[in-house]
Scaffold this motif. Structure first.
Motif, mmCIF file in Angstrom:
data_model
loop_
_atom_site.group_PDB
_atom_site.id
_atom_site.type_symbol
_atom_site.label_atom_id
_atom_site.label_comp_id
_atom_site.label_asym_id
_atom_site.label_seq_id
_atom_site.Cartn_x
_atom_site.Cartn_y
_atom_site.Cartn_z
ATOM 1 N N LEU A 144 -76.994 -4.511 -27.882
ATOM 2 C CA LEU A 144 -77.194 -5.949 -27.713
ATOM 3 C C LEU A 144 -76.096 -6.451 -26.782
ATOM 4 C CD1 LEU A 144 -78.932 -8.402 -28.569
ATOM 5 C CD2 LEU A 144 -77.215 -8.862 -30.344
ATOM 6 N N ILE A 145 -76.499 -6.893 -25.578
ATOM 7 C CA ILE A 145 -75.556 -7.242 -24.520
ATOM 8 C C ILE A 145 -75.613 -8.745 -24.266
ATOM 9 C CG2 ILE A 145 -74.934 -6.825 -22.109
ATOM 10 C CD1 ILE A 145 -76.776 -4.240 -22.405
ATOM 11 N N HIS A 146 -74.468 -9.377 -24.241
ATOM 12 C CA HIS A 146 -74.413 -10.792 -23.856
ATOM 13 C C HIS A 146 -74.605 -10.851 -22.344
ATOM 14 C CE1 HIS A 146 -72.851 -14.805 -23.034
ATOM 15 N NE2 HIS A 146 -73.015 -15.080 -24.331
ATOM 16 N N ALA A 147 -75.709 -11.447 -21.885
ATOM 17 C CA ALA A 147 -76.082 -11.373 -20.471
ATOM 18 C C ALA A 147 -75.053 -12.050 -19.560
ATOM 19 C CB ALA A 147 -77.462 -11.996 -20.261
ATOM 20 N N GLY A 148 -74.541 -13.203 -19.979
ATOM 21 C CA GLY A 148 -73.551 -13.897 -19.171
ATOM 22 C C GLY A 148 -72.250 -13.122 -19.059
ATOM 23 N N ARG A 149 -71.830 -12.527 -20.158
ATOM 24 C CA ARG A 149 -70.595 -11.740 -20.126
ATOM 25 C C ARG A 149 -70.794 -10.458 -19.335
ATOM 26 N NH1 ARG A 149 -67.541 -11.010 -25.571
ATOM 27 N NH2 ARG A 149 -65.950 -10.367 -24.056
ATOM 28 N N MET A 150 -71.998 -9.889 -19.366
ATOM 29 C CA MET A 150 -72.280 -8.718 -18.533
ATOM 30 C C MET A 150 -72.051 -9.064 -17.066
ATOM 31 S SD MET A 150 -75.787 -6.488 -18.071
ATOM 32 C CE MET A 150 -76.539 -7.688 -16.947
ATOM 33 N N ARG A 151 -72.519 -10.226 -16.642
ATOM 34 C CA ARG A 151 -72.297 -10.663 -15.265
ATOM 35 C C ARG A 151 -70.803 -10.799 -14.978
ATOM 36 N NH1 ARG A 151 -75.281 -16.086 -13.481
ATOM 37 N NH2 ARG A 151 -74.103 -16.835 -15.273
ATOM 38 N N GLU A 152 -70.057 -11.383 -15.905
ATOM 39 C CA GLU A 152 -68.623 -11.567 -15.701
ATOM 40 C C GLU A 152 -67.883 -10.238 -15.573
ATOM 41 O OE1 GLU A 152 -67.342 -13.817 -19.048
ATOM 42 O OE2 GLU A 152 -68.393 -15.651 -18.452
ATOM 43 N N VAL A 153 -68.340 -9.240 -16.313
ATOM 44 C CA VAL A 153 -67.656 -7.944 -16.338
ATOM 45 C C VAL A 153 -68.091 -7.044 -15.184
ATOM 46 C CG1 VAL A 153 -67.371 -5.798 -17.663
ATOM 47 C CG2 VAL A 153 -67.281 -8.016 -18.830
ATOM 48 N N ILE A 154 -69.401 -6.961 -14.937
ATOM 49 C CA ILE A 154 -69.934 -5.951 -14.017
ATOM 50 C C ILE A 154 -70.021 -6.443 -12.575
ATOM 51 C CG2 ILE A 154 -71.874 -4.403 -13.557
ATOM 52 C CD1 ILE A 154 -70.247 -3.751 -16.095
ATOM 53 N N LEU A 155 -70.321 -7.723 -12.361
ATOM 54 C CA LEU A 155 -70.476 -8.208 -10.987
ATOM 55 C C LEU A 155 -69.209 -7.992 -10.150
ATOM 56 C CD1 LEU A 155 -72.218 -9.519 -8.837
ATOM 57 C CD2 LEU A 155 -71.582 -11.766 -9.752
ATOM 58 N N PRO A 156 -68.003 -8.266 -10.670
ATOM 59 C CA PRO A 156 -66.809 -8.001 -9.856
ATOM 60 C C PRO A 156 -66.644 -6.522 -9.500
ATOM 61 C CG PRO A 156 -66.274 -9.489 -11.656
ATOM 62 C CD PRO A 156 -67.656 -8.973 -11.919
ATOM 63 N N LEU A 157 -67.092 -5.626 -10.377
ATOM 64 C CA LEU A 157 -66.999 -4.199 -10.078
ATOM 65 C C LEU A 157 -67.908 -3.835 -8.910
ATOM 66 C CD1 LEU A 157 -67.023 -2.746 -13.730
ATOM 67 C CD2 LEU A 157 -65.041 -3.178 -12.239
ATOM 68 N N ILE A 158 -69.098 -4.445 -8.867
ATOM 69 C CA ILE A 158 -70.031 -4.184 -7.769
ATOM 70 C C ILE A 158 -69.527 -4.827 -6.486
ATOM 71 C CG2 ILE A 158 -72.428 -4.383 -6.997
ATOM 72 C CD1 ILE A 158 -73.243 -4.710 -9.930
ATOM 73 N N GLN A 159 -68.971 -6.017 -6.591
ATOM 74 C CA GLN A 159 -68.444 -6.690 -5.401
ATOM 75 C C GLN A 159 -67.282 -5.906 -4.795
ATOM 76 O OE1 GLN A 159 -67.792 -10.453 -7.371
ATOM 77 N NE2 GLN A 159 -69.562 -11.406 -6.376
ATOM 78 N N ALA A 160 -66.474 -5.273 -5.653
ATOM 79 C CA ALA A 160 -65.356 -4.464 -5.167
ATOM 80 C C ALA A 160 -65.835 -3.146 -4.564
ATOM 81 C CB ALA A 160 -64.370 -4.199 -6.296
ATOM 82 N N ASP A 161 -66.915 -2.613 -5.107
ATOM 83 C CA ASP A 161 -67.495 -1.346 -4.636
ATOM 84 C C ASP A 161 -69.002 -1.518 -4.606
ATOM 85 O OD1 ASP A 161 -68.402 1.192 -4.109
ATOM 86 O OD2 ASP A 161 -67.671 2.083 -5.977
ATOM 87 N N PRO A 162 -69.594 -1.880 -3.457
ATOM 88 C CA PRO A 162 -71.034 -2.156 -3.400
ATOM 89 C C PRO A 162 -71.920 -0.984 -3.793
ATOM 90 C CG PRO A 162 -69.928 -3.057 -1.475
ATOM 91 C CD PRO A 162 -68.916 -2.216 -2.190
ATOM 92 N N LEU A 163 -71.359 0.234 -3.848
ATOM 93 C CA LEU A 163 -72.142 1.404 -4.252
ATOM 94 C C LEU A 163 -71.845 1.802 -5.704
ATOM 95 C CD1 LEU A 163 -71.804 3.633 -1.044
ATOM 96 C CD2 LEU A 163 -73.391 1.748 -1.513
ATOM 97 N N TYR A 164 -71.235 0.905 -6.441
ATOM 98 C CA TYR A 164 -70.789 1.193 -7.816
ATOM 99 C C TYR A 164 -71.914 1.711 -8.702
ATOM 100 C CZ TYR A 164 -69.025 0.207 -12.548
ATOM 101 O OH TYR A 164 -68.661 0.307 -13.869
ATOM 102 N N LEU A 165 -73.119 1.182 -8.563
ATOM 103 C CA LEU A 165 -74.223 1.535 -9.464
ATOM 104 C C LEU A 165 -75.070 2.703 -8.962
ATOM 105 C CD1 LEU A 165 -75.426 -2.009 -10.621
ATOM 106 C CD2 LEU A 165 -74.119 -0.329 -11.932
ATOM 107 N N LEU A 166 -74.731 3.270 -7.812
ATOM 108 C CA LEU A 166 -75.471 4.434 -7.331
ATOM 109 C C LEU A 166 -74.996 5.699 -8.033
ATOM 110 C CD1 LEU A 166 -75.801 4.058 -3.441
ATOM 111 C CD2 LEU A 166 -77.517 3.601 -5.203
ATOM 112 N N ALA A 167 -75.929 6.631 -8.253
ATOM 113 C CA ALA A 167 -75.561 7.957 -8.734
ATOM 114 C C ALA A 167 -74.720 8.650 -7.659
ATOM 115 C CB ALA A 167 -76.814 8.769 -9.035
ATOM 116 N N ASP A 168 -73.909 9.605 -8.071
ATOM 117 C CA ASP A 168 -72.962 10.228 -7.149
ATOM 118 C C ASP A 168 -73.650 10.811 -5.924
ATOM 119 O OD1 ASP A 168 -70.869 9.524 -8.778
ATOM 120 O OD2 ASP A 168 -70.712 11.484 -9.746
#
Length: 265
Positions: free
Chosen positions: A231-255
């Motif tokens: 059970l994931i809080h959707a707003g907090r997911m954005r707060e946590v994960i979006l900066p990681l993607i912005q720092a590394d645009p390929l963050y969610l790609l498989a290796d």
């Protein structure tokens, strides 16, 4: 006689996980993961609605997209009759067929909703320029502080991570050209829906978000029937994960996809 899982038992497990009356929740699900459920998918739908009642809203994906969709082969989706893609499971299709369900007008990433704010979540999706971006039900859930429930499935089923990819404007996610698709609304009217569709083919590693969501308390885990549930809080997911993607645009790609993408640039 073997005892099957009942709606009452599912509600009890969902409440223990943290879902409460008045909550809004987008559910990704695997019926088989729950074990034998008396009444099958319809029982699960009943339980989900009961768990957030009164005052809450349940949303489910009603995805219909395919790798062939694009400017040269624009999709056509009829909100009344087009079924959910088989790979998202039996529960979303049972949910879609409920007479009280609202379905958003998007040609590939529509969402169905039942409950207090069902109309609000689903209206206007056809005007979004990307499938899961600003104005879509996925972003509205984050804005409102709702939840994402992964019921017996992993983060790989979490469509809202595509929403974060769109917010971050990652370079691998959308097609280069706009597609002019057709959507048929509840009154049988054909509408032209124009926007950028997803570019299939780049393999993701969405499961890597599990650990940062655990560490920050944005996700709770437990059991619903025999299924592992998140059970994931959707707003907090954005707060946590979006900066990681912005720092590394390929963050969610498989290796391997990351390596292949870098080689072609």
């Amino acid at each position: 006689m073997i005892h099957g899982l009942t709606a009452v038992e599912i509600v009890t497990d969902l409440r223990a996980l943290g879902l409460q009356p008045g909550d809004d929740v987008l559910v990704h699900s695997s019926l088989s993961s729950l074990g034998w459920v008396e009444g099958g998918a319809d029982t699960v739908v009943d339980a989900l609605i009961a768990a957030v009642s009164p005052g809450g809203t349940v949303l489910a994906p009603a995805l219909t997209g395919s790798p062939e969709d694009g400017p040269d082969q624009p999709p056509r989706m009829d909100v009344r009759f087009t079924p959910c893609a088989s790979w998202i499971g039996r529960i979303p299709e049972a949910f879609r067929q409920r007479p009280e369900a609202h379905r958003s007008l998007h040609p590939t990433h529509s969402v169905t909703a039942i409950g207090e704010r069902a109309a609000w979540y689903t209206v206007g999706h056809e005007y979004c320029t990307t499938p899961c971006g600003p104005g879509s039900p996925y972003i509205r859930l984050m804005d409102r502080g709702g939840y994402i429930l992964l019921l017996g499935c992993s983060q790989e089923s979490n469509t809202s991570l595509h929403a974060l990819e769109e917010l971050a404007a990652v370079p691998y996610h959308l097609q280069d050209q706009i597609t002019h698709a057709i959507v048929v609304d509840a009154d049988g009217r054909e509408l032209v829906v124009s926007g950028w569709l997803h570019l299939w083919g780049w393999r993701r590693n969405f499961s890597r978000v599990d650990e940062p969501l655990r560490q920050t308390g944005a996700m709770r885990e437990g059991r619903v029937g025999q299924a592992h549930a998140r059970l994931i809080h959707a707003g907090r997911m954005r707060e946590v994960i979006l900066p990681l993607i912005q720092a590394d645009p390929l963050y969610l790609l498989a290796d391997e996809a990351r390596v292949a993408f870098m080689k072609q640039r």
